[in-house]
Design a protein around this motif. Structure first.
Motif, PDB file in Angstrom:
ATOM      1  N   ALA A  37       0.823  -1.216   0.000  1.00 41.48           N
ATOM      2  CA  ALA A  37       0.000   0.000   0.000  1.00 41.48           C
ATOM      3  C   ALA A  37       0.856   1.265   0.000  1.00 41.48           C
ATOM      4  O   ALA A  37       0.332   2.360  -0.218  1.00 41.48           O
ATOM      5  CB  ALA A  37      -0.913  -0.009   1.223  1.00 41.48           C
ATOM      6  N   TYR A  38       2.153   1.135   0.242  1.00 47.74           N
ATOM      7  CA  TYR A  38       3.008   2.316   0.392  1.00 47.74           C
ATOM      8  C   TYR A  38       3.698   2.723  -0.903  1.00 47.74           C
ATOM      9  O   TYR A  38       4.432   3.707  -0.923  1.00 47.74           O
ATOM     10  CB  TYR A  38       4.028   2.078   1.520  1.00 47.74           C
ATOM     11  N   LEU A  39       3.478   1.979  -1.985  1.00 50.18           N
ATOM     12  CA  LEU A  39       4.192   2.293  -3.221  1.00 50.18           C
ATOM     13  C   LEU A  39       3.765   3.645  -3.806  1.00 50.18           C
ATOM     14  O   LEU A  39       4.607   4.504  -4.107  1.00 50.18           O
ATOM     15  CB  LEU A  39       3.993   1.175  -4.252  1.00 50.18           C
ATOM     16  N   ALA A  46      -6.213  14.061   2.579  1.00 49.37           N
ATOM     17  CA  ALA A  46      -6.297  12.725   3.191  1.00 49.37           C
ATOM     18  C   ALA A  46      -5.220  12.620   4.274  1.00 49.37           C
ATOM     19  O   ALA A  46      -5.474  12.942   5.436  1.00 49.37           O
ATOM     20  CB  ALA A  46      -6.152  11.638   2.135  1.00 49.37           C
ATOM     21  N   GLU A  47      -4.019  12.207   3.898  1.00 41.34           N
ATOM     22  CA  GLU A  47      -2.965  12.043   4.913  1.00 41.34           C
ATOM     23  C   GLU A  47      -1.611  12.014   4.208  1.00 41.34           C
ATOM     24  O   GLU A  47      -1.529  11.914   2.976  1.00 41.34           O
ATOM     25  CB  GLU A  47      -3.179  10.756   5.714  1.00 41.34           C
ATOM     26  N   ALA A  48      -0.558  12.084   4.997  1.00 39.22           N
ATOM     27  CA  ALA A  48       0.799  11.920   4.484  1.00 39.22           C
ATOM     28  C   ALA A  48       1.048  10.416   4.302  1.00 39.22           C
ATOM     29  O   ALA A  48       0.253   9.590   4.761  1.00 39.22           O
ATOM     30  CB  ALA A  48       1.797  12.546   5.463  1.00 39.22           C
ATOM     31  N   ILE A 102      -2.945   5.850  15.638  1.00 39.82           N
ATOM     32  CA  ILE A 102      -3.077   5.768  17.100  1.00 39.82           C
ATOM     33  C   ILE A 102      -2.690   7.110  17.721  1.00 39.82           C
ATOM     34  O   ILE A 102      -3.276   7.534  18.720  1.00 39.82           O
ATOM     35  CB  ILE A 102      -2.274   4.554  17.596  1.00 39.82           C
ATOM     36  N   THR A 103      -1.755   7.823  17.104  1.00 40.27           N
ATOM     37  CA  THR A 103      -1.436   9.178  17.568  1.00 40.27           C
ATOM     38  C   THR A 103      -2.589  10.127  17.241  1.00 40.27           C
ATOM     39  O   THR A 103      -2.913  11.023  18.037  1.00 40.27           O
ATOM     40  CB  THR A 103      -0.143   9.682  16.906  1.00 40.27           C
ATOM     41  N   ARG A 104      -3.216   9.937  16.075  1.00 42.38           N
ATOM     42  CA  ARG A 104      -4.402  10.727  15.716  1.00 42.38           C
ATOM     43  C   ARG A 104      -5.463  10.598  16.802  1.00 42.38           C
ATOM     44  O   ARG A 104      -6.024  11.583  17.276  1.00 42.38           O
ATOM     45  CB  ARG A 104      -4.942  10.233  14.360  1.00 42.38           C
ATOM     46  N   ALA A 154       2.157  10.923  13.948  1.00 40.02           N
ATOM     47  CA  ALA A 154       2.578   9.549  13.675  1.00 40.02           C
ATOM     48  C   ALA A 154       3.413   9.096  14.860  1.00 40.02           C
ATOM     49  O   ALA A 154       4.027   9.918  15.549  1.00 40.02           O
ATOM     50  CB  ALA A 154       3.410   9.459  12.400  1.00 40.02           C
ATOM     51  N   THR A 155       3.443   7.801  15.057  1.00 38.02           N
ATOM     52  CA  THR A 155       4.197   7.229  16.167  1.00 38.02           C
ATOM     53  C   THR A 155       5.618   7.787  16.237  1.00 38.02           C
ATOM     54  O   THR A 155       6.112   8.089  17.301  1.00 38.02           O
ATOM     55  CB  THR A 155       4.212   5.701  15.980  1.00 38.02           C
ATOM     56  N   SER A 156       6.267   7.945  15.089  1.00 40.62           N
ATOM     57  CA  SER A 156       7.669   8.337  15.117  1.00 40.62           C
ATOM     58  C   SER A 156       7.874   9.831  15.360  1.00 40.62           C
ATOM     59  O   SER A 156       9.004  10.248  15.619  1.00 40.62           O
ATOM     60  CB  SER A 156       8.356   7.920  13.819  1.00 40.62           C
TER      61      SER A 156
HETATM   62  N1  PMP Z   1      -1.198   6.986   8.119  1.00 40.77           N
HETATM   63  C1  PMP Z   1      -0.449   5.995   7.581  1.00 40.77           C
HETATM   64  C2  PMP Z   1      -0.740   5.544   6.186  1.00 40.77           C
HETATM   65  C3  PMP Z   1       0.586   5.392   8.337  1.00 40.77           C
HETATM   66  O1  PMP Z   1       1.342   4.429   7.811  1.00 40.77           O
HETATM   67  C4  PMP Z   1       0.817   5.839   9.664  1.00 40.77           C
HETATM   68  C5  PMP Z   1       1.908   5.219  10.493  1.00 40.77           C
HETATM   69  N2  PMP Z   1       1.457   4.050  11.137  1.00 40.77           N
HETATM   70  C6  PMP Z   1      -0.008   6.849  10.193  1.00 40.77           C
HETATM   71  C7  PMP Z   1      -0.999   7.413   9.388  1.00 40.77           C
HETATM   72  C8  PMP Z   1       0.132   7.305  11.624  1.00 40.77           C
HETATM   73  O2  PMP Z   1      -0.346   6.284  12.483  1.00 40.77           O
HETATM   74  P1  PMP Z   1       0.176   6.113  13.975  1.00 40.77           P
HETATM   75  O3  PMP Z   1      -0.118   7.401  14.683  1.00 40.77           O
HETATM   76  O4  PMP Z   1      -0.598   4.975  14.512  1.00 40.77           O
HETATM   77  O5  PMP Z   1       1.651   5.858  13.887  1.00 40.77           O
END
Ligand code: PMP
Length: 294
Positions: free
Chosen positions: A152-154, A181-183, A208-210, A244-246
């Protein structure tokens, strides 16, 4: 690293070139984090990460021999000897055997859990974001956005490359209707007139951070909108950030060349709230913390 129940040296964790996971991108994963607390390292929302991981595996048809408890325990087992109090933990599930066909013959998958230490110092400067009218998330009917599978990341990877070539650091993809949408690996937020605004879950991962940021905003009585976010409202917002988690909350300093005050006051407040919880300093959210050492 923990692989199928045994601790092995990370260098020994290899995958055959002809594995389905590599040739078809069917590997599923999840990434959690651990943080320094007064009681040693603690995992942040580990159960939620494992639950999302198990769901990704189920949707992709990977059968795992381990459940939620075993996978949280495996994370504790890899973080304990890591020698650092901050880092990431990565759960992966994959067909390791040679599988030439699109549909793998076996459904039993291998599972690996690894601690990942940060290689770079934490980022301190606000992100420069690019958006493109034709850089969009896959439609949810094509790829369920709640599944974290390598394949899904391609598309997002190619869009990010384009953003970097255009002088930005990150891309924010649009949904098929042209809303934000999202990054590639982070959720997007804007603050508009004091309201925190983020796209609904239909087109984006349930980060999960969202969820943590929305929970904290509601607890602080900050008005929240989980509604389609027009690209123009995002680009002209008072504040914006990615979660995001990181990161976990990364201020955005520019969108398509327009500068934003970063971090703005709402962003700054959320950064501090999340840091206090992850550091084990907020008793009201102790349920989000799993200490690595008893
Ligand atoms: N969107 C996508 C597509 C992601 O891969 C991630 C990273 N898991 C996130 C959002 C952020 O999610 P999380 O806060 O759970 O890391």
């Amino acid at each position: 690293m923990w692989v199928d129940g045994a601790m092995i040296a990370t260098e020994g964790a290899t995958l055959p070139l002809m594995a389905h996971a590599a040739q078809r991108g069917s590997l599923v994963f999840d990434v959690g984090s651990f943080h320094r607390t007064a009681r040693g390292p603690a995992l942040f929302r580990a159960r939620e990460h494992v639950a999302r991981f198990l769901r990704s595996a189920r949707v992709v048809g990977l059968e795992l021999a381990y459940g939620e408890d075993a996978l949280v325990e495996a994370a504790r087992a890899v973080v304990a000897p890591a020698g650092k109090d901050d880092g990431l933990v990565r759960w992966s599930a994959f067909f390791a055997a040679r599988e030439p066909d699109l549909l793998p013959r076996s459904s039993r998958a291998s599972v690996a859990v690894a601690a990942q230490l940060y290689e770079d110092p934490p980022r301190t400067t606000p992100l420069r974001i690019a958006t493109f009218d034709d850089a969009r998330k896959a439609a949810p009917e094509a790829i369920d956005p709640s599944v974290k599978a390598a394949a899904a990341y391609l598309g997002p990877m190619l869009a990010k490359r384009r953003a970097v070539a255009a002088g930005a650091e990150e891309v924010v993809l649009l949904d098929r209707d042209g809303f934000v949408a999202e990054a590639p690996t982070a959720n997007a937020f804007a603050v508009v007139g004091g309201t925190l605004w983020t796209p609904p879950l239909r087109y984006v991962l349930a980060g999960i951070t969202r969820d943590a940021v929305l929970t904290l905003a509601r607890a602080d009585r900050i008005p929240v909108r989980e509604e389609p976010l027009p690209r123009e409202a995002f680009a002209s917002s008072d504040e914006a950030f990615l979660t995001a988690t990181s990161y976990p909350v990364a201020p955005i300093g520019a969108i398509d060349g327009r500068a934003l005050a970063a971090p703005g006051p709402v962003t700054q407040r959320l950064i501090e709230r999340v840091a206090a919880i992850q550091g084990g300093r907020d008793a009201a959210f102790a349920r989000w913390i799993t200490y690595v050492h008893d």
